[in-house]
Design a protein around this motif. Sequence first.
Motif, mmCIF file in Angstrom:
data_model
loop_
_atom_site.group_PDB
_atom_site.id
_atom_site.type_symbol
_atom_site.label_atom_id
_atom_site.label_comp_id
_atom_site.label_asym_id
_atom_site.label_seq_id
_atom_site.Cartn_x
_atom_site.Cartn_y
_atom_site.Cartn_z
ATOM 1 N N GLN A 59 14.982 120.378 52.225
ATOM 2 C CA GLN A 59 14.871 121.793 51.828
ATOM 3 C C GLN A 59 14.718 121.907 50.313
ATOM 4 O OE1 GLN A 59 14.858 124.313 54.122
ATOM 5 N NE2 GLN A 59 15.019 122.730 55.696
ATOM 6 N N ILE A 60 14.063 122.977 49.871
ATOM 7 C CA ILE A 60 13.967 123.163 48.413
ATOM 8 C C ILE A 60 15.269 123.806 47.902
ATOM 9 C CG2 ILE A 60 11.467 123.156 48.116
ATOM 10 C CD1 ILE A 60 11.517 126.219 48.263
ATOM 11 N N ALA A 61 15.850 123.147 46.883
ATOM 12 C CA ALA A 61 17.159 123.582 46.377
ATOM 13 C C ALA A 61 17.081 124.927 45.660
ATOM 14 C CB ALA A 61 17.714 122.524 45.424
ATOM 15 N N CYS A 62 15.881 125.268 45.155
ATOM 16 C CA CYS A 62 15.777 126.503 44.373
ATOM 17 C C CYS A 62 15.782 127.737 45.249
ATOM 18 C CB CYS A 62 14.507 126.481 43.513
ATOM 19 S SG CYS A 62 12.982 126.556 44.469
ATOM 20 N N ASN A 63 15.461 127.581 46.531
ATOM 21 C CA ASN A 63 15.374 128.773 47.390
ATOM 22 C C ASN A 63 16.238 128.623 48.642
ATOM 23 O OD1 ASN A 63 14.540 131.357 47.862
ATOM 24 N ND2 ASN A 63 12.613 130.788 48.864
ATOM 25 N N ALA A 74 9.537 131.062 43.234
ATOM 26 C CA ALA A 74 8.212 130.864 43.843
ATOM 27 C C ALA A 74 8.276 129.776 44.919
ATOM 28 C CB ALA A 74 7.193 130.490 42.775
ATOM 29 N N GLY A 75 9.053 128.749 44.671
ATOM 30 C CA GLY A 75 9.218 127.680 45.669
ATOM 31 C C GLY A 75 7.940 126.931 45.965
ATOM 32 N N ASN A 76 7.077 126.750 44.953
ATOM 33 C CA ASN A 76 5.774 126.143 45.248
ATOM 34 C C ASN A 76 5.610 124.697 44.796
ATOM 35 O OD1 ASN A 76 5.292 126.265 42.486
ATOM 36 N ND2 ASN A 76 4.110 128.158 42.597
ATOM 37 N N CYS A 77 6.491 124.198 43.922
ATOM 38 C CA CYS A 77 6.224 122.861 43.373
ATOM 39 C C CYS A 77 6.824 121.751 44.228
ATOM 40 C CB CYS A 77 6.732 122.755 41.936
ATOM 41 S SG CYS A 77 8.524 122.591 41.789
ATOM 42 N N ARG A 78 7.852 122.053 45.003
ATOM 43 C CA ARG A 78 8.547 121.139 45.930
ATOM 44 C C ARG A 78 9.275 119.995 45.221
ATOM 45 N NH1 ARG A 78 8.353 124.955 49.384
ATOM 46 N NH2 ARG A 78 8.973 123.621 51.129
ATOM 47 N N MET A 79 9.383 120.095 43.900
ATOM 48 C CA MET A 79 10.036 119.012 43.158
ATOM 49 C C MET A 79 11.538 118.989 43.425
ATOM 50 S SD MET A 79 9.226 116.545 41.141
ATOM 51 C CE MET A 79 10.534 115.327 41.135
ATOM 52 N N CYS A 80 12.087 120.103 43.897
ATOM 53 C CA CYS A 80 13.547 120.218 44.037
ATOM 54 C C CYS A 80 14.023 119.916 45.454
ATOM 55 C CB CYS A 80 13.986 121.613 43.618
ATOM 56 S SG CYS A 80 13.372 122.879 44.734
ATOM 57 N N LEU A 81 13.191 119.245 46.242
ATOM 58 C CA LEU A 81 13.599 118.942 47.621
ATOM 59 C C LEU A 81 14.884 118.119 47.648
ATOM 60 C CD1 LEU A 81 10.121 118.057 49.177
ATOM 61 C CD2 LEU A 81 11.621 119.906 49.942
ATOM 62 N N PRO A 137 15.666 117.874 39.845
ATOM 63 C CA PRO A 137 14.423 118.111 39.111
ATOM 64 C C PRO A 137 13.672 119.311 39.680
ATOM 65 C CG PRO A 137 14.226 116.196 40.545
ATOM 66 C CD PRO A 137 15.668 116.590 40.563
ATOM 67 N N HIS A 138 13.059 120.080 38.797
ATOM 68 C CA HIS A 138 12.358 121.285 39.265
ATOM 69 C C HIS A 138 11.275 121.662 38.261
ATOM 70 C CE1 HIS A 138 15.651 122.620 36.610
ATOM 71 N NE2 HIS A 138 14.798 123.547 36.212
ATOM 72 N N TYR A 139 10.233 122.287 38.747
ATOM 73 C CA TYR A 139 9.161 122.788 37.872
ATOM 74 C C TYR A 139 9.032 124.309 37.966
ATOM 75 C CZ TYR A 139 7.463 118.035 37.096
ATOM 76 O OH TYR A 139 7.357 116.729 36.732
ATOM 77 N N CYS A 140 8.878 124.814 39.182
ATOM 78 C CA CYS A 140 8.532 126.238 39.274
ATOM 79 C C CYS A 140 9.734 127.157 39.107
ATOM 80 C CB CYS A 140 7.796 126.534 40.587
ATOM 81 S SG CYS A 140 8.789 126.336 42.071
ATOM 82 N N TRP A 141 10.938 126.666 39.412
ATOM 83 C CA TRP A 141 12.119 127.532 39.291
ATOM 84 C C TRP A 141 12.465 127.763 37.830
ATOM 85 C CZ3 TRP A 141 17.348 126.546 37.690
ATOM 86 C CH2 TRP A 141 18.202 127.647 37.917
ATOM 87 N N HIS A 142 12.704 129.018 37.481
ATOM 88 C CA HIS A 142 13.182 129.368 36.138
ATOM 89 C C HIS A 142 14.196 130.482 36.336
ATOM 90 C CE1 HIS A 142 13.403 131.142 32.147
ATOM 91 N NE2 HIS A 142 12.885 130.030 31.677
#
Length: 531
Positions: A59-63, A42-49, A31-36
């Motif tokens: 860790q955040i998966a998007c970054n 941006a790595g700011n929503c932390r939903m992708c931990l 799940p992710h919000y800020c990554w597109h």
Amino acid sequence: MPTVEIDGRKIEVEDGKTVIQAAERLSIEIPHYCWHPGLTIAGNCRMCLVEIEKQPKLQIACNTRVTDGMVVHTQSEKTKTAQRAVLEFLLINHPIDCPVCDQAGECKLQEYYMDYDRQRSRMPLDEKVHKGKAIQIGQHVMLDQERCILCARCTRFCDEITKTSELGIFERGDHSRIELAPGKTLDNPYSMNVIDICPVGALTSKDFRFKARVWYLESTNSVCGACANGCNIEIYHREGRLFRFQPRFNPEVNDYWMCDAGRVSWGALQGENRLFEVLVRGDDSFAPSDPTTAIATATARLQTLARAHGPGAIGVVVSAKASNEEIFAARKLGAGLGATVTGISWSPADAFADDFLVKADKNPNTQGLLRQGLTSDVAAVEKLLAGVEAGTVKGLVLVRADLTRWLDAARVRQALERVDYLVVLDSEGTETAQCANVVLPIGTYPESDGTFTNHAGRVQRFHQAVTSAGQARPGWQVLGDLVAAVSGAPVARDAGGVFAALAADGGAFAGLDYERLGEHGATTANARASA
Ligand code: SF4
Ligand code: SF4
Ligand code: FES
């Protein structure tokens, strides 16, 4: 290339790929919000931990870039606890708007709450921080600050894609909010893309708000017909009505985006001026007719004129609004009548264009005309009109070609009244249609299957989303009936068959296969290479 293991499944990915991209390839949802994928990270929503072995913290998966031998867990208890915590945090000040929110049905906050959270809120309702609601921030976009989760997708879009920077995040902590930059409004030509990428109901379309619940709508893959770029789109529709256009990813044409003008162009396709009835001119007015009689009458009359006056006595004009299949059928009709066939592609002199997507050519298929060997400039049509004025051209067939729009209207009307027989095929009741002997209504592109060739020569399929009302039918079908009546030979009964005949005819379309165009299209060269 590094190999990563995610939830027990291994995959090799290119250097530089992130954990979220690797998981996506394995069809594992993180799940992710800020990554597109179209924006910077941006790595700011932390939903992708996610939990990564040998790393002390989640860790955040998007970054997080994949390294060789990395082992990732997206379903571990630690990951699930983090997901619940992030959602609880994001919902602390979120209003109880879901029953009235226009994003319901496609809101990532709702969806992730159901999939990853499902806890009761510990936040007393009356302690929630309130912010602005239903603020119009541009011609097309409404902002609800309370619903925003501050993912910064919209601000990054305006900074990175349009480079217009109309939006920013102001204030701090739980008072942070999205707002217009001082003195700005969100009025760039691509402003409505922020609506698509906003994962929640904070940015909604003024045009689409409260028109329909999305779960009642169906979507069909298509291609925007409002300019020569041919952006890939999804048409949302219900019970024969169009509701919205949204961009569809095509890395060769439009990535994830489309312009506002194209997005709102669906309205004109079902305007009040649509033609739905077959009309045949009587002594001084039109009378309704059935298509078979009208087509038989029109072909008989055109054939008589062609026989009596020889080659060039009939003129066929087809515009760049027509599909490749319509153009091909118009050419075949012209050949059967010994007619002069000409194309026309016209756009206003001051038509907006930029170096991103929007083209000054406001027709979807100018290249389709040119690649079928037709000219596209007004001069060829003027020559035909001069032939009418001189009495050498006796009959005209106009396909999506309202001549009064491109030439002096009074002169056109005079010429059209002079011509012995005029057949008009169009979706709209144009001024030209008023002068016709026979009017044959044809569907707009959302009402038909077919292909357009964009400015770069990419041939792209569009699919029938809705059925035409009344007696209107796909243009290639009506033209096919005329061709069959003139030649007596059988014609293709579907758009794919017409396209196959076009490809078999040689020229620029040779080697192209309708099915193999797929959902992203192909250029002639590509198709040949892959054939
Ligand atoms: S308005 Fe939407 S896209 Fe913009 S920051 Fe808020 S949630 Fe993200
Ligand atoms: S750039 Fe052209 S093709 Fe793309 S959405 Fe806009 S009008 Fe349609
Ligand atoms: S999606 Fe990774 S931090 Fe937002």
